[in-house]
Enzyme design. Structure first.
Site, PDB file in Angstrom:
ATOM      1  N   ASP A 320       0.873  -1.165   0.000  1.00 45.13           N
ATOM      2  CA  ASP A 320       0.000   0.000   0.000  1.00 45.13           C
ATOM      3  C   ASP A 320       0.920   1.228   0.000  1.00 45.13           C
ATOM      4  O   ASP A 320       2.123   1.127   0.300  1.00 45.13           O
ATOM      5  CB  ASP A 320      -0.948   0.007   1.209  1.00 45.13           C
ATOM      6  CG  ASP A 320      -2.126   0.963   0.979  1.00 45.13           C
ATOM      7  OD1 ASP A 320      -2.059   1.773   0.036  1.00 45.13           O
ATOM      8  OD2 ASP A 320      -3.103   0.908   1.748  1.00 45.13           O
TER       9      ASP A 320
HETATM   10  C1  BGC Z   1      -4.867   3.506   0.110  1.00 45.01           C
HETATM   11  C2  BGC Z   1      -5.021   2.531  -1.047  1.00 45.01           C
HETATM   12  C3  BGC Z   1      -4.877   3.267  -2.346  1.00 45.01           C
HETATM   13  C4  BGC Z   1      -3.548   3.982  -2.369  1.00 45.01           C
HETATM   14  C5  BGC Z   1      -3.306   4.764  -3.638  1.00 45.01           C
HETATM   15  C6  BGC Z   1      -3.600   4.324  -0.014  1.00 45.01           C
HETATM   16  O1  BGC Z   1      -3.557   5.331   0.943  1.00 45.01           O
HETATM   17  O2  BGC Z   1      -4.882   2.817   1.320  1.00 45.01           O
HETATM   18  O3  BGC Z   1      -6.249   1.882  -0.969  1.00 45.01           O
HETATM   19  O4  BGC Z   1      -5.007   2.386  -3.417  1.00 45.01           O
HETATM   20  O5  BGC Z   1      -3.491   4.888  -1.288  1.00 45.01           O
HETATM   21  O6  BGC Z   1      -4.150   5.852  -3.709  1.00 45.01           O
END
Ligand code: BGC
Length: 807
Positions: A320
């Site tokens: 993530d």
């Molecule tokens: C989120 C993800 C997301 C990623 C990119 C993160 O903060 O938890 O779900 O895909 O950001 O935006």
């Protein structure tokens, strides 16, 4: 005096210069560490076509020869092997992390990249390997709708939130939604969609529940797989997230979820397992949190032993955004790609590969998985893209899917609307429908149809007296009605005050309308959890509005209907007795108002069923004993300190419960598994949802063959209106010798549209192995022998047919 002034001016100027220098250094540091640090690896390269013995190929490395990896007649395995053998160690390390977040925050140069894409897999220019673009998210593509220097727009369709899609219990429909999302990605040159989310609704207050499907892993897994299959049918990848146990937003970057192996396997991992089995997604996204002491992105147990060895996952795992702490440990554990990538991670990987803490085998393994994904993209097949998705067709898909996932909770002869011309819309949300949640699950859509607009489109008249009160209220509170969009919305919650009516106003509204519709709205999002007061529980004003309007309409012999435009569970038990009908509309995407109007008018017969329990009180949830209650939303400081600079963990002795760590003491007793076991009353049970018609169940037949339980059951529409029914199959172990839930959902099916009097014989299969439980002592799945009850129901608490089987 002059001297003092001079000195003051000198000090002031020096201060300004110092501040400017500090700002410049700070900005340069941020830029070179997090935003753009890829100067030597730009993919502005020209590739020539060559024809050899009648075969035309792209000479990616420009050596005038056909290399194995350039030959798309060869298997991906052979091509990947060739590429790996041609890459230098530096090129391999370079590929293990993204190119930073410049494009995510719109820092693209005109004509460069895809503004709003949140990450990339970096190019390898020497070998002619292009950039691969990654973009959110679960309710549709999230890219920037406008681009510098261009007049046209790049809007995407806001589809319904995942929770609503799960409420359809219709895999084919969810697959169709996925297909539409995949088409948009493909048109806009995005290669991988960062979704769907497959975390479990452990507790109603998790701020991101709207992005997830259900409190049940079987429903979660099947919906997730349908979504993945739909998106990937377009040659677009998915990233199923957040693996695993990201069940709270509070301190999500360092929270340690302490979970028994059994609860992990049976509840939190199970949904992901089904997704892998049924759709083999291109990628999975590890979560921010730890599980039992280890960051998931650094857990070899989760990423390699479980995901790959036990389940046979073949794709790649990406982190993530800025997740995990130790880049080398992440790659070694099987987290192949670090997103969005930082300079620091790049340096750390180079250093670890040189000093041997990161083995070349681990590097090659991850690089091979990344290359496999790159080779699968449409980009490598030189497919055309038009930047022109069929937004009209997708608006129809979203309207249809949203109406199928809305759940009719109550109906005392109020719906579908009859003899109704003039509708009084009450509550500010009726005029400002909420399409979806905030954060990365948001979409930049061109418009959102409000309930007002939807009812107008359906030919109803909107009551002027009620609208006038709303407009006065709005202009008196102009500022608080300003709604932040996109990423801004994460930091600036939208909470305009609810409207009130004087007795005279209400009297006039009731007299001049045929029916009242009152909408209650809620919005939540990434980076913060919800709270009990004024969010789970209705606000005093809302309570008061329900009581006064219900009374006024009912006293005049008219109906009052409540519409819930919410993304997560709220309290309903204390007020549900009052209105004549309650429609849980969820957040239905950009066509939400039209979808609600379709149900209210009777154009669509509701067939949605709850994918979670609506409890009487929050505390009825076993998980409530261990869930952060203070809520809050993401602040800029949190985002910078938590994501970019990774907040320090507190020393062991100072760790705070439910923030630094969360004990999942309830084990497998999540949602209905707990309410059934503890024999608790609920407000609306898991699987519940009304229809405008009535269904009868009959002629259940159960047989066992080749490790499968085969179920046949008749569903008959015995009412007056055509409609669809969801059939749920729960199993109960009779005289169990282990502690296990009373019943568990094992399968479900949805009928087609049944005309009045029509019967459909549904056929449902359940592998016997799905009845196993996780045996902690043995560390494996185990089947308890003996008698099981198959319980076929229209909800978890309305079982219509039962049959005992012996295993
Ligand atoms: C989120 C993800 C997301 C990623 C990119 C993160 O903060 O938890 O779900 O895909 O950001 O935006």
């Amino acid at each position: 005096m002059k001297k003092i002034l001079k000195r003051f001016l000198i000090i002031l100027t020096s201060l300004i210069v110092l501040i400017a220098i500090a700002a410049f250094i700070g900005w340069s540091y941020l830029k070179s560490s997090f935003f753009t640090f890829e100067k030597d690896y730009l993919d502005h390269f020209n590739i020539k076509e060559l024809t050899i013995e009648g075969y035309t190929f792209l000479d990616r490395n420009g050596n005038n020869r056909l290399d194995d990896y350039e030959d798309d007649r060869k298997s991906i395995e052979v091509r990947v092997k060739d590429l790996v053998s041609q890459m230098t160690l530096e090129e391999k390390i370079h590929l293990l992390k993204g190119s930073g977040i410049a494009s995510a925050i719109g820092m693209n140069e005109p004509g460069d990249g895809i503004p709003g894409a949140v990450g990339t897999i970096v190019p390898t220019p020497r070998l002619g390997i292009p950039t691969v673009y990654l973009s959110d998210g679960p309710a549709g593509l999230r890219i920037e709708p406008t681009r510098e220097g261009e007049d046209r727009t790049y809007y995407c369709t806001a589809f319904p939130i995942a929770t609503l899609l799960a409420s359809t219990w219709n895999e084919a429909l969810v697959q169709e939604v996925g297909n539409a999302m995949g088409k948009e990605a493909s048109e806009y040159r995005i290669d991988v969609i960062l979704g769907p989310g497959a975390n479990i609704h452990r507790h109603p207050l998790c701020g991101r529940n709207f992005e997830y499907y259900s409190e049940d892993p079987v429903l979660t897994g099947n919906m997730g797989a349908a979504m993945v299959n739909g998106i990937e049918s377009n040659g677009i990848g998915t990233s199923v997230k957040h693996f695993v146990a990201n069940n709270q937003e509070t301190e999500r970057n360092l929270n340690d979820a302490i979970i028994s192996e059994r609860a992990l396997r049976e509840i939190y991992l199970k949904g992901f397992e089904i997704v892998v089995q049924k759709s083999q997604p291109w990628t999975i996204m590890s979560s921010y949190n730890k599980v039992n002491g280890t960051y998931t992105s650094e857990s070899e147990y989760l990423l390699t032993d479980v995901l790959r060895n036990d389940w046979g996952f073949e794709g790649l795992v990406m982190s993530d955004w800025f997740g995990g702490r130790n880049a080398a440990a992440q790659i070694s554990a099987g987290n192949d790609l670090l997103e969005p990538g930082t300079k620091k991670q790049w340096d750390a990987l180079l250093e670890a590969s040189e000093n041997g803490t990161l083995s070349i085998e681990a590097v090659d393994r991850s690089v091979s998985r990344i290359l496999e994904l790159i080779l699968k993209t449409r980009k490598m097949q030189n497919q055309e893209y038009g930047n022109n998705p069929d937004l009209k067709a997708h608006a129809k898909t979203t309207r249809l899917s949203a109406s199928e996932g809305m759940v009719l909770l109550k109906n005392k002869n109020a719906l579908p609307l009859q003899n109704t011309r003039n509708i009084a819309l009450l509550g500010i949300t009726s005029y400002n429908f909420i399409a979806g949640g905030t954060g990365s699950g948001d979409v930049n859509e061109a418009y959102t149809i409000s309930l007002e607009k939807g009812l107008e489109n359906a030919g109803f008249e909107i009551n002027e007296a009620a609208k006038h009160v709303y407009e006065l209220h709005r202009s008196a509170n102009e500022k608080s009605f300003e709604k932040a969009e996109g990423i801004e919305a994460m930091f600036t919650p939208y909470t305009p005050p609810e409207m009130t009516f004087t007795a005279e106003q209400l009297k006039e509204i009731v007299e001049s309308s045929d029916v009242g519709i009152l909408t209650i709205g809620r919005n939540a999002g990434e980076g913060g959890d919800r709270v009990e007061i004024d969010d789970f529980l209705l606000k005093e004003l809302e309570q008061e509005m329900i009581s006064s309007t219900t009374r006024a309409f009912q006293n005049a012999g008219k109906k009052l209907i409540v519409v819930l435009n919410i993304g997560g569970v709220i309290e309903t038990a204390s007020w549900k007795g009052q209105p004549d009908a309650i429609l849980l509309a969820w957040q239905g995407g950009q066509e939400g108002g039209n979808s609600v109007a379709d149900i209210l008018s009777g154009k669509v017969n509701p067939s949605g069923k709850l994918p979670m329990t609506f409890p009487i009180a929050l505390d009825d949830h076993a998980s409530n004993a261990n869930f952060p209650q203070e809520g809050g939303h993401l602040t800029y400081t949190d985002a910078i300190s938590g994501l970019l600079f990774q907040k320090e963990e507190r020393p062991e002795a100072e760790k705070v419960r439910n923030r630094d760590y969360t004990n999942y003491d309830e084990s497998v007793y999540v949602g209905y598994r707990h309410f059934d076991k503890a024999n608790l009353q609920v407000s609306y049970p898991f699987g519940f949802g009304l229809s405008y018609t009535i269904f009868d169940y009959s002629d259940l037949e159960v047989s066992l063959s080749n490790g499968m339980i085969n179920i046949l059951v008749n569903v008959e529409n015995t009412g007056q209106i055509a409609g669809k029914e969801v059939v749920q199959v729960y199993t109960e172990k009779l005289e169990s010798t282990i502690d296990r839930p009373v019943q568990e959902l094992k399968a479900f099916a949805k009928t087609g549209i049944l005309e009045p009097g029509a019967i459909e014989r549904l056929s449902i299969g359940i592998p016997v192995s799905e009845l196993r439980y996780w045996d902690e002592a043995g560390g494996e799945w185990a089947l308890e022998k003996g008698a099981y009850m198959l319980r076929i129901g229209t909800s978890s608490r309305d079982i219509r047919q039962i049959e005992e089987i012996n295993l």
